[in-house]
Design a protein around this motif. Structure first.
Motif, short mmCIF file in Angstrom:
data_model
loop_
_atom_site.label_atom_id
_atom_site.label_comp_id
_atom_site.label_asym_id
_atom_site.label_seq_id
_atom_site.Cartn_x
_atom_site.Cartn_y
_atom_site.Cartn_z
N ASP A 177 0.81 -1.22 0.00
CA ASP A 177 0.00 0.00 0.00
C ASP A 177 0.84 1.26 0.00
OD1 ASP A 177 -2.40 -1.39 0.03
OD2 ASP A 177 -2.78 -1.09 2.17
N ASN A 178 2.04 1.20 0.59
CA ASN A 178 2.75 2.43 0.92
C ASN A 178 4.12 2.61 0.31
OD1 ASN A 178 0.89 3.66 3.01
ND2 ASN A 178 1.20 1.65 3.94
N ALA A 179 4.71 1.57 -0.28
CA ALA A 179 6.09 1.66 -0.75
C ALA A 179 6.20 1.35 -2.23
CB ALA A 179 6.99 0.71 0.05
N ALA A 180 7.13 2.03 -2.90
CA ALA A 180 7.39 1.79 -4.31
C ALA A 180 8.61 0.92 -4.53
CB ALA A 180 7.57 3.12 -5.04
N THR A 181 9.50 0.86 -3.54
CA THR A 181 10.75 0.10 -3.66
C THR A 181 11.02 -0.65 -2.37
OG1 THR A 181 12.15 1.88 -2.80
CG2 THR A 181 11.70 1.90 -5.18
N VAL A 182 11.97 -1.57 -2.44
CA VAL A 182 12.39 -2.30 -1.24
C VAL A 182 12.96 -1.34 -0.21
CG1 VAL A 182 14.08 -3.96 -0.35
CG2 VAL A 182 12.78 -4.49 -2.42
N SER A 234 16.25 -6.62 -3.29
CA SER A 234 15.58 -7.68 -2.54
C SER A 234 15.86 -7.52 -1.05
CB SER A 234 16.05 -9.05 -3.02
OG SER A 234 15.48 -10.10 -2.25
N ALA A 235 14.97 -8.04 -0.22
CA ALA A 235 15.19 -8.05 1.22
C ALA A 235 14.43 -9.20 1.85
CB ALA A 235 14.77 -6.73 1.86
N ILE A 236 15.00 -9.76 2.90
CA ILE A 236 14.36 -10.77 3.74
C ILE A 236 14.28 -10.18 5.14
CG2 ILE A 236 14.45 -13.13 4.61
CD1 ILE A 236 14.34 -12.99 1.55
N ILE A 237 13.08 -10.15 5.73
CA ILE A 237 12.89 -9.59 7.06
C ILE A 237 12.34 -10.67 7.98
CG2 ILE A 237 11.84 -7.77 8.46
CD1 ILE A 237 11.62 -7.29 4.79
N GLU A 238 13.05 -10.92 9.08
CA GLU A 238 12.62 -11.90 10.07
C GLU A 238 12.65 -11.26 11.45
OE1 GLU A 238 14.35 -15.94 7.93
OE2 GLU A 238 15.53 -15.02 9.54
N TYR A 239 11.73 -11.67 12.31
CA TYR A 239 11.77 -11.27 13.71
C TYR A 239 12.35 -12.44 14.50
CZ TYR A 239 9.21 -6.84 13.56
OH TYR A 239 8.84 -5.53 13.34
N ILE A 240 13.56 -12.25 15.00
CA ILE A 240 14.27 -13.28 15.76
C ILE A 240 14.60 -12.71 17.14
CG2 ILE A 240 16.28 -14.80 15.84
CD1 ILE A 240 14.44 -15.38 13.47
N GLY A 241 14.21 -13.44 18.19
CA GLY A 241 14.48 -12.96 19.54
C GLY A 241 13.82 -11.64 19.84
N GLY A 242 12.68 -11.39 19.22
CA GLY A 242 11.92 -10.17 19.50
C GLY A 242 12.35 -8.96 18.71
N HIS A 252 18.03 -8.77 5.92
CA HIS A 252 19.07 -9.07 4.92
C HIS A 252 18.67 -8.32 3.66
CE1 HIS A 252 20.74 -12.55 7.24
NE2 HIS A 252 19.51 -12.52 7.73
N HIS A 253 19.41 -7.28 3.32
CA HIS A 253 19.03 -6.39 2.23
C HIS A 253 20.10 -6.42 1.14
CE1 HIS A 253 18.10 -1.98 0.83
NE2 HIS A 253 17.71 -2.88 -0.06
N GLY A 254 19.71 -6.83 -0.06
CA GLY A 254 20.63 -6.85 -1.18
C GLY A 254 20.10 -7.72 -2.29
N SER A 255 20.51 -7.44 -3.51
CA SER A 255 20.00 -8.15 -4.67
C SER A 255 20.42 -9.62 -4.68
CB SER A 255 20.48 -7.48 -5.96
OG SER A 255 21.91 -7.46 -6.01
N GLU A 256 21.40 -9.98 -3.86
CA GLU A 256 21.88 -11.37 -3.82
C GLU A 256 20.96 -12.29 -3.03
OE1 GLU A 256 24.33 -9.31 -0.49
OE2 GLU A 256 23.14 -8.77 -2.26
N TYR A 257 20.02 -11.73 -2.27
CA TYR A 257 19.15 -12.55 -1.43
C TYR A 257 17.89 -12.92 -2.21
CZ TYR A 257 22.37 -10.91 2.12
OH TYR A 257 23.50 -10.63 2.83
N ARG A 258 18.01 -13.95 -3.01
CA ARG A 258 16.97 -14.28 -3.98
C ARG A 258 16.08 -15.46 -3.58
NH1 ARG A 258 21.54 -12.97 -7.27
NH2 ARG A 258 22.15 -15.15 -7.40
N ILE A 259 16.48 -16.21 -2.57
CA ILE A 259 15.76 -17.44 -2.23
C ILE A 259 15.37 -17.40 -0.75
CG2 ILE A 259 15.94 -19.96 -2.04
CD1 ILE A 259 17.97 -19.76 -4.38
N MET A 260 14.17 -17.87 -0.45
CA MET A 260 13.73 -17.98 0.94
C MET A 260 12.82 -19.19 1.07
SD MET A 260 12.01 -15.10 3.43
CE MET A 260 10.27 -15.24 3.02
N THR A 261 13.01 -19.96 2.14
CA THR A 261 12.06 -21.04 2.44
C THR A 261 11.57 -20.84 3.87
OG1 THR A 261 13.87 -22.59 3.03
CG2 THR A 261 13.05 -22.67 0.77
#
Length: 352
Positions: free
Chosen positions: A143-148, A183-191, A196-205
């Motif tokens: 709704d609010n962002a145009a880019t990562v 690209s970016a992967i965002i996780e909440y770990i330990g609160g 992880h921000h960068g074009s190299e982060y292309r895969i997530m499971t």
């Protein structure tokens, strides 16, 4: 936010612990792959694996929709300082249980995907930050962002709050990509949020956490894939992560959008969970559907695994101006095939 720009070295003991954790916990299946190395179009794909139907619909939202980040359906779960916003951009999403979006694309070419992560810990509620229930996490950025980069800046100012629907907690992490290839992967770990921000982060499971997945991937070399190369073939998240990396290294420069979508869907089918495949300790989690996003062309592709047809919608064919209606279609219809932009029905009320 905590920013991780490069994978860090992790000890063998930590890796052993992560593998034990993977074997012992309920790690739902899902996979996301981003193909940002070709010159034709930036495309991404994901699988959705779940023990039951998530009752998915494809919904198109125009600009100007008012959202309440504190509600799951009619239930208020963020009772103090819930985030309130009005959508700046139009989007097309796949809904889950009618309470949020788990996958989607907006008109500026930003893609978002929520996948399960058992290790998720959103931490204690901080009422000084506007709270957003987790099923609206992806919708908030669409709704609010145009880019990562813009999405990450916005997420610094809010807090994601655990939500629950149909007895399932939203233990999720978020993958973002945009038409520039970021690209970016965002996780909440330990609160706390770990990014992880960068074009190299292309895969997530799924589990273990992303930094541990990267460390495990470093133990293999898929830079020169060969037919005699051993390849993990089970349905657990580590095997799917590595299989996705292997096949992503084989992607060829596409000559058309049709070829690009076919190539990304071929990988998503390879990392899907077949009907009846066992998941340790908690039964069967088949792949329910697959999606593919053309971030460059603003088209959204959807494949229900119980239907032989791939369908898609073109955002350019919808009126996304403020005041325009929202639209929706149920993809569980054997008669739907190809471009279904004209098959969407107007909604009297937005679902969330």
């Amino acid at each position: 936010m905590i920013r991780k720009l490069h994978a860090s070295a992790i000890s063998a003991a930590v890796l052993g612990t992560s593998m034990a954790l993977l074997a012992a916990t309920d790690a739902f299946a899902c996979t996301r792959v981003f193909w940002n190395t070709n010159s034709l179009a930036k495309v991404s794909g994901r699988t959705m694996d779940w023990p039951e139907s998530t009752q998915p619909t494809l919904a198109v939202f125009p600009r100007g929709i008012a959202r309440d980040g504190g509600k799951v359906g009619a239930d208020v779960i963020v009772k103090e300082n819930a985030a309130q916003w009005t959508s700046k951009y139009g989007s097309i999403v796949t809904t889950i249980y009618g309470v949020g979006a788990v996958d989607g694309l907006n008109e500026r070419g930003l893609g978002a995907h929520l996948l399960y992560l058992n290790a998720t810990d959103f931490g204690q509620r901080d009422p000084t930050k506007p709270g957003i229930q987790a099923a609206l996490w992806a919708q908030y950025v669409l709704d609010n962002a145009a880019t990562v980069a813009e999405a990450l800046a916005l997420l610094d100012k809010v807090q994601i709050v655990m939500a629950e629907a149909r007895g399932h907690k939203a233990n999720v992490h978020l993958a973002l990509e945009d038409e520039s290839g970021d690209s970016a992967i965002i996780e909440y770990i330990g609160g706390k949020p770990v990014v992880h921000h960068g074009s190299e982060y292309r895969i997530m499971t799924n589990d273990p956490s992303f930094d541990q997945q990267l460390a495990l991937l470093q133990k293999v070399d898929f830079s020169n894939p060969r037919s005699d190369m051993p390849l993990p073939g089970n349905v657990n998240p580590v095997d799917r992560f590595q299989r996705a990396a292997y096949y992503s290294a084989m992607l060829r420069e596409p000559k058309s959008e049709r070829q690009a979508i076919a190539e990304i869907l071929a990988i998503m089918r390879n990392v899907s969970v077949p009907f009846g495949a066992p998941y340790k300790g908690f039964g069967i989690y088949n792949t329910e559907y697959r999606t593919a996003l053309n971030l460059t062309g603003k088209r959204y592709f959807f494949e229900l695994t119980t239907s032989p047809n791939v369908v898609w919608a073109d955002l350019a064919k919808f009126d996304l101006s403020e005041g325009a209606p929202a639209w929706e279609v149920d993809p569980d219809n054997i008669d739907l095939s190809g471009d279904i932009s004209a098959k969407f029905q107007k909604l009297d009320k937005v679902p969330f």
